[in-house]
Design an enzyme around this catalytic site. Structure first.
Site, PDB file in Angstrom:
ATOM      1  N   ARG A  89      30.136  34.298  40.425  1.00 41.79           N
ATOM      2  CA  ARG A  89      29.346  33.911  41.595  1.00 41.79           C
ATOM      3  C   ARG A  89      29.262  35.023  42.639  1.00 41.79           C
ATOM      4  O   ARG A  89      28.572  34.891  43.631  1.00 41.79           O
ATOM      5  CB  ARG A  89      29.948  32.660  42.254  1.00 41.79           C
ATOM      6  CG  ARG A  89      29.791  31.396  41.428  1.00 41.79           C
ATOM      7  CD  ARG A  89      28.415  30.804  41.636  1.00 41.79           C
ATOM      8  NE  ARG A  89      28.121  29.693  40.768  1.00 41.79           N
ATOM      9  CZ  ARG A  89      28.258  28.423  41.087  1.00 41.79           C
ATOM     10  NH1 ARG A  89      28.724  28.092  42.253  1.00 41.79           N
ATOM     11  NH2 ARG A  89      27.928  27.498  40.228  1.00 41.79           N
ATOM     12  N   ARG A 129      19.319  11.135  39.312  1.00 37.15           N
ATOM     13  CA  ARG A 129      20.627  11.139  38.644  1.00 37.15           C
ATOM     14  C   ARG A 129      21.640  10.350  39.477  1.00 37.15           C
ATOM     15  O   ARG A 129      22.480   9.635  38.932  1.00 37.15           O
ATOM     16  CB  ARG A 129      21.094  12.576  38.418  1.00 37.15           C
ATOM     17  CG  ARG A 129      22.388  12.687  37.649  1.00 37.15           C
ATOM     18  CD  ARG A 129      22.704  14.109  37.269  1.00 37.15           C
ATOM     19  NE  ARG A 129      23.332  14.837  38.365  1.00 37.15           N
ATOM     20  CZ  ARG A 129      23.676  16.122  38.311  1.00 37.15           C
ATOM     21  NH1 ARG A 129      23.416  16.835  37.235  1.00 37.15           N
ATOM     22  NH2 ARG A 129      24.258  16.696  39.333  1.00 37.15           N
ATOM     23  N   ARG A 147      23.490  21.997  48.853  1.00 38.61           N
ATOM     24  CA  ARG A 147      24.055  22.507  47.599  1.00 38.61           C
ATOM     25  C   ARG A 147      23.123  23.533  46.958  1.00 38.61           C
ATOM     26  O   ARG A 147      23.567  24.556  46.439  1.00 38.61           O
ATOM     27  CB  ARG A 147      24.300  21.356  46.612  1.00 38.61           C
ATOM     28  CG  ARG A 147      25.538  20.547  46.937  1.00 38.61           C
ATOM     29  CD  ARG A 147      25.656  19.268  46.129  1.00 38.61           C
ATOM     30  NE  ARG A 147      25.559  19.457  44.697  1.00 38.61           N
ATOM     31  CZ  ARG A 147      25.109  18.519  43.856  1.00 38.61           C
ATOM     32  NH1 ARG A 147      24.716  17.349  44.319  1.00 38.61           N
ATOM     33  NH2 ARG A 147      25.065  18.740  42.566  1.00 38.61           N
TER      34      ARG A 147
END
Length: 192
Positions: A89, A129, A147
């Site tokens: 990351r 979801r 996010r």
């Protein structure tokens, strides 16, 4: 050996596509989230160390994650390569992963596949979801948007490094699952 870094923001279909890549090319997926859960659940030394940071509300240092990854790659495995999910990351993590793969597997990261999906579609997918999964982080549009922004902020420098190496490939993550899989398969076939 095929070693893939798989990118995709939350809701991009990364989990589904990872499974399809695993089946097609006999790969093993290494997810940093799974590594953390395994090490903490089994009270390994690294799990205890990670938990001590998490319990204090601090980020787990890169070296702890790198050590978990190193231990995982040293385990016997009959896969034809790996999919790295959730790592790297940062630029530092990218360099560490390259070094680990070279030293332990005597191989390289071959490709960084990035699933590209418009933010609006990601939000719709995650809200849908959230209706069925029970995941609270998938039922609040503001949390979802944060996010997604965090994902892009974190992965931008890694994408840039792989672009410089000519290993970064974007694949449209919208459409029929099989069609997206075929596009990913075609990119992996190019490096075999």
């Amino acid at each position: 050996m095929i070693n893939i870094v798989l990118f995709g923001p939350p809701g991009s279909g990364k989990g589904t596509q990872a499974q399809n890549l695993i089946e097609k090319f006999n790969l093993k997926q290494i997810s940093t989230g799974d590594l953390f859960r395994y090490n903490m659940k089994n009270n390994t030394e690294l799990g205890e160390l990670a938990k001590s940071y998490i319990d204090r509300g601090e980020l787990v240092p890169d070296q702890v994650t790198i050590d978990m990854l190193t231990d995982e790659l040293k385990k016997p495995c009959d896969a034809q390569g790996f999919i790295f999910d959730g790592f790297p990351r940062t630029a530092t993590q990218t360099e560490a992963l390259e070094k680990i793969v070279k030293e332990i597997l005597n191989s390289d990261i071959n490709i960084c596949l990035s699933l590209i999906v418009e933010d609006k579609v990601l939000v719709e997918r995650l809200l849908k979801r959230g209706e069925t999964s029970g995941r609270t982080d998938d039922s609040n549009q503001e949390i979802i948007s944060n996010r997604i922004k965090e994902y892009y902020a974190k992965t931008a420098e890694v994408a840039e490094l792989y672009k410089q190496q000519g290993k970064y490939v974007e694949v449209n993550g919208v459409g029929a699952i099989d069609e997206i899989s075929e596009k990913l398969f075609a990119e992996v076939e190019k490096i075999k």
